[in-house]
Enzyme design. Structure first.
Site, PDB file in Angstrom:
ATOM      1  N   CYS A   2       0.915  -1.183   0.100  1.00 53.59           N
ATOM      2  CA  CYS A   2      -0.088  -0.018  -0.070  1.00 53.59           C
ATOM      3  C   CYS A   2       0.838   1.225  -0.119  1.00 53.59           C
ATOM      4  CB  CYS A   2      -0.802   0.124   1.127  1.00 53.59           C
ATOM      5  SG  CYS A   2      -1.753  -1.551   1.652  1.00 53.59           S
ATOM      6  N   ARG A  27       1.066   1.845  -5.929  1.00 48.97           N
ATOM      7  CA  ARG A  27       1.189   0.691  -5.178  1.00 48.97           C
ATOM      8  C   ARG A  27      -0.121  -0.183  -4.538  1.00 48.97           C
ATOM      9  NH1 ARG A  27       6.239   1.966  -2.471  1.00 48.97           N
ATOM     10  NH2 ARG A  27       5.910   0.599  -0.785  1.00 48.97           N
ATOM     11  N   TRP A  74      -3.679  -1.971  -1.393  1.00 46.36           N
ATOM     12  CA  TRP A  74      -3.718  -3.094  -2.170  1.00 46.36           C
ATOM     13  C   TRP A  74      -4.029  -4.471  -1.168  1.00 46.36           C
ATOM     14  CZ3 TRP A  74      -1.173  -7.754  -2.607  1.00 46.36           C
ATOM     15  CH2 TRP A  74      -1.368  -8.540  -3.764  1.00 46.36           C
ATOM     16  N   ASN A 100       1.485   0.268   5.861  1.00 41.31           N
ATOM     17  CA  ASN A 100       1.855  -0.692   4.610  1.00 41.31           C
ATOM     18  C   ASN A 100       2.785  -1.745   5.139  1.00 41.31           C
ATOM     19  OD1 ASN A 100       2.744  -1.332   2.364  1.00 41.31           O
ATOM     20  ND2 ASN A 100       4.647  -0.055   2.306  1.00 41.31           N
ATOM     21  N   GLY A 101       2.533  -2.899   4.873  1.00 41.66           N
ATOM     22  CA  GLY A 101       3.326  -4.142   5.218  1.00 41.66           C
ATOM     23  C   GLY A 101       2.370  -5.314   5.671  1.00 41.66           C
ATOM     24  N   GLU A 480       6.065 -12.814 -22.735  1.00 41.12           N
ATOM     25  CA  GLU A 480       5.668 -11.239 -22.336  1.00 41.12           C
ATOM     26  C   GLU A 480       4.493 -11.022 -23.312  1.00 41.12           C
ATOM     27  OE1 GLU A 480       6.311  -9.080 -20.371  1.00 41.12           O
ATOM     28  OE2 GLU A 480       5.942  -7.105 -21.369  1.00 41.12           O
ATOM     29  N   LYS A 484       1.260  -9.783 -21.143  1.00 45.54           N
ATOM     30  CA  LYS A 484       0.317  -8.531 -21.591  1.00 45.54           C
ATOM     31  C   LYS A 484      -1.261  -8.672 -21.522  1.00 45.54           C
ATOM     32  CE  LYS A 484       2.453  -6.194 -20.354  1.00 45.54           C
ATOM     33  NZ  LYS A 484       3.744  -6.203 -19.817  1.00 45.54           N
ATOM     34  N   GLU A 487      -3.025  -9.877 -18.031  1.00 50.38           N
ATOM     35  CA  GLU A 487      -3.086  -9.057 -17.147  1.00 50.38           C
ATOM     36  C   GLU A 487      -4.073  -7.966 -17.430  1.00 50.38           C
ATOM     37  OE1 GLU A 487       0.245  -6.791 -15.598  1.00 50.38           O
ATOM     38  OE2 GLU A 487       1.158  -6.781 -17.726  1.00 50.38           O
ATOM     39  N   HIS A 503       5.134 -31.311 -26.712  1.00 50.07           N
ATOM     40  CA  HIS A 503       5.578 -32.082 -25.169  1.00 50.07           C
ATOM     41  C   HIS A 503       4.259 -31.740 -24.339  1.00 50.07           C
ATOM     42  CE1 HIS A 503       9.476 -33.239 -26.232  1.00 50.07           C
ATOM     43  NE2 HIS A 503       9.682 -32.064 -26.742  1.00 50.07           N
ATOM     44  N   LYS A 602       0.920  -1.346  -9.683  1.00 50.11           N
ATOM     45  CA  LYS A 602       1.817  -1.258 -10.529  1.00 50.11           C
ATOM     46  C   LYS A 602       3.517  -1.645  -9.719  1.00 50.11           C
ATOM     47  CE  LYS A 602       4.222   0.700 -13.973  1.00 50.11           C
ATOM     48  NZ  LYS A 602       4.007  -0.072 -15.348  1.00 50.11           N
TER      49      LYS A 602
END
Ligand code: M6R
Length: 607
Positions: A2, A27, A74, A100-101, A480, A484, A487, A503, A602
């Site tokens: 956060c 955050r 978050w 935050n934590g 990648e 993209k 997400e 396989h 982010k």
């Protein structure tokens, strides 16, 4: 994971806190809130949703006062609703905290506090902090905070305001970042510099178990259980960077279109005539010349950049290169060599897993070199050497321009090491630099196909599953491309090394499955052609990323996106661009929140 901010001073409190929270929303952005003390009375406001929801809520409120704290969340413990949003307040609503934590022993503390009669309203771990402070609060808020810190296990940066001590914020940290900003007759606290740099450039970095007593006219620092301490004041040399959408509908689209300019900037900053130089590298060439192994640490998109770097560094600089996902690094008993360098790659410079790795590496006496975009971030500060990836502020949660910037910097770094180690001649380096200088124009040519890519998105946006395949340095591109898409559009997508198809994943292919096949004309082309035909033989839909002028491939492609005919080493920089656009247009068509997708942040500041 956060962001927290706090202010004591004469400015408009609401606006300082909201600006800070907006700048911290990378955050987390699932809920937010502020608390203020005015005429000795505590008030607080909080709401689920993005910061704009808090702004709306505050429009009809009268936020007064000179002392306040704010939080953007978050969720870790408890869903993102109003009750779980911060500030968390004590039972009688006279003490408020933002945290935050993660408090690891919160369950045990909570049970103990409940047995003593404290009433918990939220499902958060953070709420124990405010009840503990309340429990210990007699004459001194500072003493109550210190006693609380002694009870807590886990990580925290928290700030407290209380009616009993109405002129000050008390803030402390262990494991989570916290800085203090010093102003003229005003002071700030924040999770990072960015949130307060519009107001002050005098910054104090808090160390673990530091406590800041923040009043309007001064800030006093002390250690937990110790005496007052002096802290170094750092002058921040850069200005507040702000990013706007510049007429684009979303930050992500704007950032995709900024890529040619980003590459031009990096080249002009780091290539001077025949020389490659990295300003502020902070690591001597002797360390780099001696290196016999790079151990790259990174997460998400930055990890993909690390995978591409392995191909380049091993091929040209001939240095053994390992690439670890940061969160997995600590689970193997790494064999350390005296000349190893740990390389961290991070856009934000705050990713907790990557930070934990570099701390572990440093504790084992490795040198740490980092590729970081955000200056002044924790990874930037704690690394021995730093290469700034120089992509400018990236706001969209899905990393685009910074990925390309990482790849360009890693390419330049490869050439730099190759020169130092004499594995490439000066002429070879110059030829490769000439090739690199064409990349901005190449990206522009790819971006010109945006309508065509939008049409492909229109054709496939209803599919619930995608496969991405590539070989060599375009295997990380496949990873990648898949990341993209998933997400920002919430479509399940998987990236595979094309040779792995047979396989297992080939079982997924039917006439409903779109397969993005990355097949530029390069050393892996023939093998990719075979893989594409295997997909076609099973009726999969092939969206092929192919080199301009390659007509042979047309027969096997349902859809084609072209990239210019570049040197193989640069294809990973190019092939990702159409996949960024494809993901973007699919997500827009699905009406997803492209810039702030659900459940993400982010910067991932929890392990
Ligand atoms: O800030 P970092 O580069 O350390 O972040 C690493 C990942 O969290 C990040 O790349 C993430 O995967 C992005 N959302 C990808 O677009």
């Amino acid at each position: 994971m956060c962001g927290i901010v706090g202010y004591v001073g004469d400015r408009n409190l609401e606006s300082v806190l909201l600006v800070g929270l907006e700048r911290l929303s990378y955050r987390g952005y699932d809920s937010s809130g502020i608390a203020a003390i005015s005429e000795g009375e505590l008030s607080y406001w909080k709401t689920p949703g993005k910061i704009r929801e808090l702004e709306k809520l505050l429009q009809n409120m009268n936020v007064q006062g000179r002392v306040g704290i704010g939080h953007t969340r978050w969720s870790t413990h408890g869903e993102p609703n109003e009750v779980n949003a911060h500030p968390q307040v004590n039972t009688v609503k006279k003490v408020a905290i933002v945290h935050n934590g993660i408090i690891e022993n919160y369950q045990a503390l909570k049970l103990k506090l409940i047995a003593e009669g404290y009433i918990f309203r939220s499902q958060t771990d953070s709420e124990v902090i405010v009840h503990l402070i309340s429990r210990y609060l007699q004459d001194s808020l500072l003493e109550a905070v210190e006693r609380t810190m002694l009870d807590l296990e886990g990580t925290y940066a928290f700030a407290v305001i209380a009616e009993s001590d109405p002129e000050r914020i008390i803030a402390c940290k262990k494991g989570s970042p916290l800085i203090v900003g010093l102003g003229k007759n005003e002071n700030f606290i924040s999770s990072d510099i960015n949130a307060i740099i519009p107001h002050t450039k005098e910054i104090v970095y808090m160390d673990d178990l530091d406590i800041a007593i923040v009043a309007q006219d001064k800030v006093t620092f002390k250690k937990l259980g110790g005496a007052v301490i002096e802290k170094t004041v750092h002058q921040i040399a850069w200005d507040a960077t702000s990013a706007d959408k510049n007429g684009f509908e979303h930050y992500m689209l704007k950032e995709i279109f900024e890529q040619p300019a980003v590459v031009r900037n990096i080249i002009s900053a780091s290539v001077k005539g025949d020389l490659i130089q990295f300003d502020g590298l902070r690591m001597g060439n002797e360390d780099l010349i001696r290196t016999t192994r790079f151990i790259i640490q990174a997460c998400g998109t930055s990890w993909h950049a690390g995978l591409v770097a392995k191909y380049m560094i091993e091929r040209y600089a001939r240095v053994l290169t390992e690439v670890d996902i940061s969160s997995e690094f600590r689970y193997r008993q790494m064999i350390s060599g005296v000349n190893d360098i740990v390389v961290a790659i991070s856009q934000s410079g705050e990713t907790a897993d990557t930070l934990a790795c570099i701390r572990e590496a440093k504790s084992k006496f490795f040198k740490v070199l980092s590729f970081v975009n955000v200056r002044g971030s924790t990874i930037d500060r704690e690394s021995d050497g730093v290469i700034n990836t120089n992509s400018g502020p990236e706001v969209g949660v899905a990393s685009t321009k910074n990925y390309v910037a990482q790849l360009v910097n890693l390419y330049l770094f490869t050439l730099y090491i190759s020169q130092l180690k004499w594995t490439l001649s000066q002429a070879e380096v110059q030829t490769m630099l000439m090739e690199l200088k064409k990349v901005p124009d190449y990206i522009e040519r790819i971006l010109e196909q945006k309508e065509q890519i939008q049409a492909i998105a229109e054709k496939y946006y209803k599919k619930r599953e995608f496969l991405f395949i590539g070989r060599g340095m375009n295997y990380p591109s496949a990873l990648e491309g898949a990341l993209k898409l998933k997400e920002i559009s919430y479509i399940h997508a998987t990236g595979y090394a094309a040779g792995e198809l047979k396989h297992g994943p080939i079982a997924l292919i039917d006439d409903q499955l779109p397969v993005v096949c990355i097949a530029p004309k390069c050393s892996t082309y023939d093998k990719m052609m075979s893989n594409i035909q295997e997909v076609r033989a099973r009726k999969g839909k092939t969206i092929v990323i192919a080199t301009e002028g390659d007509t042979d491939i047309e027969e096997f492609a349902d859809d084609i996106i072209r990239i210019p005919d570049a040197s193989e080493d640069l294809t990973a920089i190019l092939t990702v661009v159409p996949m960024q656009l494809l993901a973007y247009y699919i997500a827009v068509r699905l009406e997803c929140d492209v810039d702030q997708p659900r459940n993400l942040a982010k910067s991932v500041t929890v392990e």
